[in-house]
Design a protein around this motif. Structure first.
Motif, PDB file in Angstrom:
ATOM      1  N   GLN A 126       0.793  -1.217   0.000  1.00  0.00           N
ATOM      2  CA  GLN A 126       0.000   0.000   0.000  1.00  0.00           C
ATOM      3  C   GLN A 126       0.831   1.274   0.000  1.00  0.00           C
ATOM      4  OE1 GLN A 126      -3.784  -0.696   1.994  1.00  0.00           O
ATOM      5  NE2 GLN A 126      -3.538   1.294   2.952  1.00  0.00           N
ATOM      6  N   ASP A 181       2.337   7.323   0.117  1.00  0.00           N
ATOM      7  CA  ASP A 181       1.367   6.440   0.762  1.00  0.00           C
ATOM      8  C   ASP A 181      -0.039   6.990   0.567  1.00  0.00           C
ATOM      9  OD1 ASP A 181       1.522   8.608   2.412  1.00  0.00           O
ATOM     10  OD2 ASP A 181       1.805   7.488   4.255  1.00  0.00           O
ATOM     11  N   CYS A 187      -1.444   7.312  -2.611  1.00  0.00           N
ATOM     12  CA  CYS A 187      -1.979   6.967  -3.919  1.00  0.00           C
ATOM     13  C   CYS A 187      -1.582   5.526  -4.247  1.00  0.00           C
ATOM     14  CB  CYS A 187      -1.382   7.963  -4.915  1.00  0.00           C
ATOM     15  SG  CYS A 187      -1.457   7.503  -6.623  1.00  0.00           S
ATOM     16  N   ALA A 188      -2.504   4.779  -4.799  1.00  0.00           N
ATOM     17  CA  ALA A 188      -2.252   3.356  -5.058  1.00  0.00           C
ATOM     18  C   ALA A 188      -1.272   3.118  -6.209  1.00  0.00           C
ATOM     19  CB  ALA A 188      -3.566   2.640  -5.339  1.00  0.00           C
ATOM     20  N   THR A 237       2.173   0.961  -6.157  1.00  0.00           N
ATOM     21  CA  THR A 237       2.141   0.047  -5.004  1.00  0.00           C
ATOM     22  C   THR A 237       1.611  -1.311  -5.450  1.00  0.00           C
ATOM     23  OG1 THR A 237      -0.140   0.443  -4.302  1.00  0.00           O
ATOM     24  CG2 THR A 237       1.509   2.007  -3.536  1.00  0.00           C
ATOM     25  N   ARG A 269      -0.964  -2.699  -4.564  1.00  0.00           N
ATOM     26  CA  ARG A 269      -2.404  -2.670  -4.783  1.00  0.00           C
ATOM     27  C   ARG A 269      -2.748  -2.485  -6.260  1.00  0.00           C
ATOM     28  NH1 ARG A 269      -6.955  -1.427  -1.639  1.00  0.00           N
ATOM     29  NH2 ARG A 269      -5.663  -1.666   0.182  1.00  0.00           N
ATOM     30  N   ARG A 305      -4.901  -5.132  -8.540  1.00  0.00           N
ATOM     31  CA  ARG A 305      -6.112  -4.799  -9.309  1.00  0.00           C
ATOM     32  C   ARG A 305      -5.923  -5.119 -10.781  1.00  0.00           C
ATOM     33  NH1 ARG A 305     -10.088  -1.549  -6.389  1.00  0.00           N
ATOM     34  NH2 ARG A 305     -10.969  -1.028  -8.411  1.00  0.00           N
ATOM     35  N   ALA A 364      -4.865   4.384 -10.400  1.00  0.00           N
ATOM     36  CA  ALA A 364      -5.318   2.995 -10.469  1.00  0.00           C
ATOM     37  C   ALA A 364      -6.783   2.902 -10.900  1.00  0.00           C
ATOM     38  CB  ALA A 364      -5.113   2.317  -9.119  1.00  0.00           C
ATOM     39  N   VAL A 365      -7.561   3.912 -10.552  1.00  0.00           N
ATOM     40  CA  VAL A 365      -8.982   3.899 -10.923  1.00  0.00           C
ATOM     41  C   VAL A 365      -9.134   4.153 -12.426  1.00  0.00           C
ATOM     42  CG1 VAL A 365     -11.209   5.023 -10.564  1.00  0.00           C
ATOM     43  CG2 VAL A 365      -9.672   4.659  -8.634  1.00  0.00           C
TER      44      VAL A 365
END
Lengths: 262, 259
Positions: free
Chosen positions: A103, A123, A125-126, A129, A131, A135, A166-167
């Protein structure tokens, strides 16, 4: 003297038992819903492996995201200090540490004693990382462990993924899949995007030889080889890069035990 | 078709989630249409939205002198159109709906745009487009995590003045944080309020970067959300108004820009 270090990360919890010279036992498990429960379980595991009891340990230090939730630790130390210290134990010549966890992502500059000189951290923003990769694995259907190798074998060259978020990257990637691009090419583009992000974090502290990578993403060959290429440096990686923080914590435990013995 | 009171022009705002079309004659809005994006080809949706708008206005497509296109997905609109940038369209649209506004913010599904403007001209602009945290997408994820639609989320948020902090900026991390909050027995209404507050803070930050001046006009698909407006008003400490037809402000601005 036996010592233990325990690193409760956002996605996995790691513990090591060390004697004066080496790591005698190590364990990794998923953190799950409770850091405290994971800490006890992984501790039981490494104690069983080393054939020692809790009472045999001279000192236990915790680190990581969940470090305050370890009731049996005598002290907690930040993961930044522990990674620098742990890497220094494996590779004393390292001055730049890149730790990529579940993360967050940290770049640490350290001295010859493994002390932190400077650090930069993402730390918030994904992107960059573990994460992000989890995804990516989920919506491309490519197992996490295959993302690295497949991103290094593009068929027609990387397909650019416009966004590092990431979104938004999820939209971009799904769109590319619908457009019929090769999965390997899309993975190459997506990994390129997060490596750019990681490199900007390293540039904030200024990379100096030698470089080491720790944390879960160090196992992703796609990320590692791109970071090496972008920085023009070879990355040193321990056999088990995920336990570096726990090793650092155990080394701090040794300091503490020696101090109290005086 | 040129007449005394201006040209017939259309504006297409191809956004991240919806396609909006507005038809103007001079400064008179003749009709508009808003269609959901979905999986269909954006050019096809745009054609349908144009046809709907023409039908409402009682004209044919051939009567339109010029069509302008704007929005995130503008390059997927393969029609004979002129591209106008979003800041120009927003400034023109604001000037049409709320000429007294000096500050404007457009909150879209995937990005936000804050601006200082006067007389339909953008004076200073700031985008939030690299990260989902400052866009409608943040609320989409919060609503999905709480297993409800956005209208419910808004109602829930409005039902209380209390809130729990949603600390994560990153939408991905916020998703986990909200799950943790739900499990820790935080009140759903207060979680909803907290999420709106977090988004409002980021939008407020964007507004501060362009300079906050009375009156603030809010445009874009997300701006009709009463809970978001409530939070934004509290932070800004000045009057914040939503444009009368907030989701077509950009489309109107595009049509007006090619008059």
């Amino acid at each position: 003297m036996l010592l233990a270090g325990i690193d409760i990360g956002s996605s996995s919890t790691k513990a090591v038992v060390m004697n004066d010279r080496s790591v005698v036992a190590s364990g990794i498990m998923l953190t799950g819903a409770s850091g405290t429960v994971a800490a006890s379980s992984v501790m039981d595991l490494v104690l069983a492996q080393s054939g020692a009891a809790m009472g045999d340990l001279a000192c236990i230090v915790s680190t990581g995201y969940g470090r305050v939730n370890v009731p049996f630790a005598q002290k907690n130390v930040t993961e930044i200090s522990c990674h620098a210290r742990g890497v220094n134990w494996y590779f004393p010549g390292v001055r730049t540490v890149l730790d990529m966890g579940g993360q967050d992502c940290k770049a640490i500059k350290c001295d010859e004693g493994g002390r932190v000189v400077k650090f930069a951290l993402n730390d918030k923003c994904a992107a960059g990382t573990g994460r992000y990769l989890e995804r990516l694995s989920k919506y491309t259907g490519v197992p996490l462990g295959e993302i690295g190798p497949r991103s290094l074998q593009p068929v027609n060259g990387p397909v650019s993924v416009d966004s590092f978020c990431a979104v938004f990257a999820e939209n971009d990637v799904l769109l590319r899949i619908r457009e019929g691009y090769q999965i390997n090419d899309i993975l190459a583009g997506a990994v390129d995007a997060i490596v750019e992000r990681i490199v900007t974090i390293i540039q904030r502290i200024g990379a100096e030889e030698e470089l080491a990578i720790s944390g879960g993403i160090a196992k992703n060959t796609g990320v590692v080889s791109r970071v090496e290429k972008r920085l023009g440096m070879r990355a040193l990686i321990a056999d088990e890069p995920q336990i570096i923080g726990a090793v650092g914590a155990a080394l701090f435990a040794r300091d503490l035990a020696l101090k109290s013995a005086k | 078709m040129v007449t005394d009171d201006g040209l017939l022009t259309a504006g297409i705002d191809a956004g991240a989630s919806r396609i909006k079309v507005a038809l103007f004659k001079g400064r008179r809005l003749l009709g508009h249409a808003v269609l959901e994006g979905g999986a269909e080809n954006i050019t096809e949706i745009s054609k349908r939205a144009l046809a709907d708008t023409c039908r409402i206005a009682g004209i044919t497509l051939e009567d339109i002198c010029k069509i302008a296109v704007t929005g995130m997905a503008y390059k997927y609109v393969h029609l004979e159109v002129e591209h106008i940038n979003e800041s120009t369209c927003l400034a023109r649209g604001i000037d049409f709906f709320m000429p007294e506004a000096r500050t404007a913010i457009d909150v879209g599904a995937q990005k936000s745009l804050a601006m200082k403007c006067k007389g339909g001209v953008p004076l200073k602009i700031r985008y939030s487009e690299k990260c989902a945290s400052g866009s409608g997408r943040f609320l989409d994820v919060v609503a999905a995590t709480m297993a409800m639609d956005k209208a419910e989320l808004s109602r829930l948020g409005l039902s209380t003045q209390d809130f729990v902090e949603v600390q994560s900026t990153c939408t991905i991390f916020a998703e986990s944080e909200i799950i943790t909050l739900i499990h820790s027995d935080a009140k759903p209404a207060e979680i909803a309020r907290g999420a709106y507050r977090a988004l409002a803070r980021r939008l407020y930050g964007l507004l501060l970067q362009v300079g906050l001046e009375d009156v603030v006009c809010v445009a874009g698909g997300v701006s009709a959300d009463a809970c978001l407006l409530d939070e934004l008003t509290k932070l800004a400490g000045c009057e914040i108004k939503t444009a009368r037809q907030s989701d077509i402000v950009m489309a109107c601005g595009a049509a007006l820009a090619v008059q």
